[in-house]
Design a protein around this motif. Structure first.
Motif, PDB file in Angstrom:
ATOM      1  N   MET A  76      45.656  34.453  52.309  1.00 16.85           N
ATOM      2  CA  MET A  76      46.348  35.491  52.282  1.00 16.85           C
ATOM      3  C   MET A  76      48.402  34.387  52.895  1.00 16.85           C
ATOM      4  O   MET A  76      48.591  34.858  52.574  1.00 16.85           O
ATOM      5  CB  MET A  76      46.416  36.696  52.607  1.00 16.85           C
ATOM      6  CG  MET A  76      47.837  37.702  53.357  1.00 16.85           C
ATOM      7  SD  MET A  76      48.906  37.110  54.554  1.00 16.85           S
ATOM      8  CE  MET A  76      47.983  37.357  55.839  1.00 16.85           C
ATOM      9  N   GLY A 124      50.785  40.546  51.642  1.00 16.94           N
ATOM     10  CA  GLY A 124      50.327  40.407  53.378  1.00 16.94           C
ATOM     11  C   GLY A 124      51.030  41.203  54.493  1.00 16.94           C
ATOM     12  O   GLY A 124      51.454  40.808  55.313  1.00 16.94           O
ATOM     13  N   GLU A 125      51.081  42.856  54.032  1.00 16.78           N
ATOM     14  CA  GLU A 125      52.496  42.980  54.868  1.00 16.78           C
ATOM     15  C   GLU A 125      51.787  43.778  56.612  1.00 16.78           C
ATOM     16  O   GLU A 125      52.536  43.219  57.453  1.00 16.78           O
ATOM     17  CB  GLU A 125      51.632  44.564  54.061  1.00 16.78           C
ATOM     18  CG  GLU A 125      53.119  45.090  54.360  1.00 16.78           C
ATOM     19  CD  GLU A 125      53.214  46.871  53.557  1.00 16.78           C
ATOM     20  OE1 GLU A 125      54.191  46.693  52.567  1.00 16.78           O
ATOM     21  OE2 GLU A 125      52.619  47.709  53.708  1.00 16.78           O
ATOM     22  N   CYS A 126      50.641  43.533  56.534  1.00 17.59           N
ATOM     23  CA  CYS A 126      50.388  43.708  57.655  1.00 17.59           C
ATOM     24  C   CYS A 126      49.851  42.459  58.591  1.00 17.59           C
ATOM     25  O   CYS A 126      49.651  42.613  59.681  1.00 17.59           O
ATOM     26  CB  CYS A 126      48.705  44.535  58.470  1.00 17.59           C
ATOM     27  SG  CYS A 126      47.225  43.529  57.350  1.00 17.59           S
ATOM     28  N   GLY A 127      50.058  41.514  57.978  1.00 19.09           N
ATOM     29  CA  GLY A 127      49.788  40.494  59.056  1.00 19.09           C
ATOM     30  C   GLY A 127      48.131  39.827  59.057  1.00 19.09           C
ATOM     31  O   GLY A 127      47.922  38.547  59.276  1.00 19.09           O
ATOM     32  N   GLY A 128      47.948  40.452  57.989  1.00 12.32           N
ATOM     33  CA  GLY A 128      46.201  40.191  58.185  1.00 12.32           C
ATOM     34  C   GLY A 128      45.658  40.564  59.140  1.00 12.32           C
ATOM     35  O   GLY A 128      44.254  40.652  59.973  1.00 12.32           O
ATOM     36  N   LEU A 178      43.754  43.889  58.780  1.00 10.64           N
ATOM     37  CA  LEU A 178      42.945  44.542  58.070  1.00 10.64           C
ATOM     38  C   LEU A 178      43.519  46.271  57.676  1.00 10.64           C
ATOM     39  O   LEU A 178      43.123  46.945  58.356  1.00 10.64           O
ATOM     40  CB  LEU A 178      41.265  43.932  58.163  1.00 10.64           C
ATOM     41  CG  LEU A 178      40.717  43.316  57.977  1.00 10.64           C
ATOM     42  CD1 LEU A 178      38.955  43.733  58.348  1.00 10.64           C
ATOM     43  CD2 LEU A 178      40.522  43.681  56.434  1.00 10.64           C
ATOM     44  N   SER A 179      45.066  45.866  57.660  1.00  7.86           N
ATOM     45  CA  SER A 179      45.357  47.369  57.692  1.00  7.86           C
ATOM     46  C   SER A 179      46.453  47.913  56.878  1.00  7.86           C
ATOM     47  O   SER A 179      47.418  48.856  56.868  1.00  7.86           O
ATOM     48  CB  SER A 179      46.102  47.621  59.263  1.00  7.86           C
ATOM     49  OG  SER A 179      47.419  47.241  59.033  1.00  7.86           O
ATOM     50  N   CYS A 180      46.487  46.816  55.921  1.00  3.25           N
ATOM     51  CA  CYS A 180      47.388  47.558  54.469  1.00  3.25           C
ATOM     52  C   CYS A 180      46.498  47.349  52.756  1.00  3.25           C
ATOM     53  O   CYS A 180      46.867  47.479  52.088  1.00  3.25           O
ATOM     54  CB  CYS A 180      48.614  46.512  54.932  1.00  3.25           C
ATOM     55  SG  CYS A 180      48.163  44.296  54.657  1.00  3.25           S
ATOM     56  N   ALA A 181      45.976  46.454  52.612  1.00  9.32           N
ATOM     57  CA  ALA A 181      45.108  45.919  51.625  1.00  9.32           C
ATOM     58  C   ALA A 181      45.751  45.010  51.033  1.00  9.32           C
ATOM     59  O   ALA A 181      45.862  45.347  50.005  1.00  9.32           O
ATOM     60  CB  ALA A 181      44.587  47.299  50.992  1.00  9.32           C
ATOM     61  N   CYS A 209      46.671  42.093  50.514  1.00  9.38           N
ATOM     62  CA  CYS A 209      46.572  41.209  49.894  1.00  9.38           C
ATOM     63  C   CYS A 209      45.023  40.811  49.371  1.00  9.38           C
ATOM     64  O   CYS A 209      44.634  40.003  49.195  1.00  9.38           O
ATOM     65  CB  CYS A 209      46.387  40.227  51.593  1.00  9.38           C
ATOM     66  SG  CYS A 209      44.592  41.464  52.309  1.00  9.38           S
ATOM     67  N   LEU A 225      39.709  40.575  50.297  1.00 10.03           N
ATOM     68  CA  LEU A 225      41.147  40.679  50.913  1.00 10.03           C
ATOM     69  C   LEU A 225      41.396  39.445  51.086  1.00 10.03           C
ATOM     70  O   LEU A 225      40.853  38.773  52.317  1.00 10.03           O
ATOM     71  CB  LEU A 225      41.117  41.305  51.785  1.00 10.03           C
ATOM     72  CG  LEU A 225      41.175  43.140  51.229  1.00 10.03           C
ATOM     73  CD1 LEU A 225      41.062  44.576  53.203  1.00 10.03           C
ATOM     74  CD2 LEU A 225      42.255  43.247  50.623  1.00 10.03           C
ATOM     75  N   CYS A 257      43.644  37.946  52.674  1.00  9.42           N
ATOM     76  CA  CYS A 257      43.241  37.662  54.959  1.00  9.42           C
ATOM     77  C   CYS A 257      42.560  37.874  55.484  1.00  9.42           C
ATOM     78  O   CYS A 257      41.776  37.013  56.679  1.00  9.42           O
ATOM     79  CB  CYS A 257      44.327  38.824  55.271  1.00  9.42           C
ATOM     80  SG  CYS A 257      43.633  40.090  55.554  1.00  9.42           S
TER      81      CYS A 257
HETATM   82  S1  FES Z   1      46.986  41.213  54.569  1.00  8.05           S
HETATM   83 FE1  FES Z   1      46.675  43.639  54.730  1.00  8.05          FE
HETATM   84  S2  FES Z   1      44.550  44.022  54.907  1.00  8.05           S
HETATM   85 FE2  FES Z   1      45.329  41.693  55.120  1.00  8.05          FE
END
Ligand code: FES
Length: 107
Positions: free
Chosen positions: A25, A38-42, A44-47, A49, A85, A87
């Motif tokens: 990601m 990659g909204e949450c920056g990695g 694991l809270s956005c999906a 990616c 995912l 990330c």
């Molecule tokens: S960047 Fe948000 S879950 Fe992968």
């Protein structure tokens, strides 16, 4: 240096030499690959990616974690057997080159 090949839902291909230790990601976002948000920056809270890993690469990757598994059930495009995912996929020399295809939608 491992190469990540990103194929868009339309078939456009971007090949990027990735830095080891970065995620698939992060590599995409830093290089302006359209189709990975990659909204949450990695964390694991956005999906946003979501990627489909090449079937030939899937067995070489670490298994899907419990939280990743839950998040994959909520992706914008339907989950497939090779969904990951990005990330959670960390580039390493041991893992080597990867090919991922991007879904049509992330949000
Ligand atoms: S960047 Fe948000 S879950 Fe992968």
């Amino acid at each position: 240096m491992p190469t990540i090949r990103y194929t868009s839902a339309d078939g456009d291909v971007r090949e990027i030499s990735a830095t080891t230790g970065d995620s698939v990601m992060q590599t995409a976002v830093r290089n302006g690959v359209a189709g990975i948000v990659g909204e949450c920056g990695g964390v694991l809270s956005c999906a946003t990616c979501h990627v489909f890993v090449d079937a030939g690469d899937a067995d070489r990757l670490p298994p899907v974690g419990e939280l990743e598994d839950e998040m994959l059930d909520g992706t914008a495009d339907d989950r497939r057997p090779t969904s990951r995912l990005s990330c959670q996929l960390v580039v390493s020399d041991e893992l080597g080159d990867l090919h991922v295809t991007l879904p049509e939608a992330q949000e």
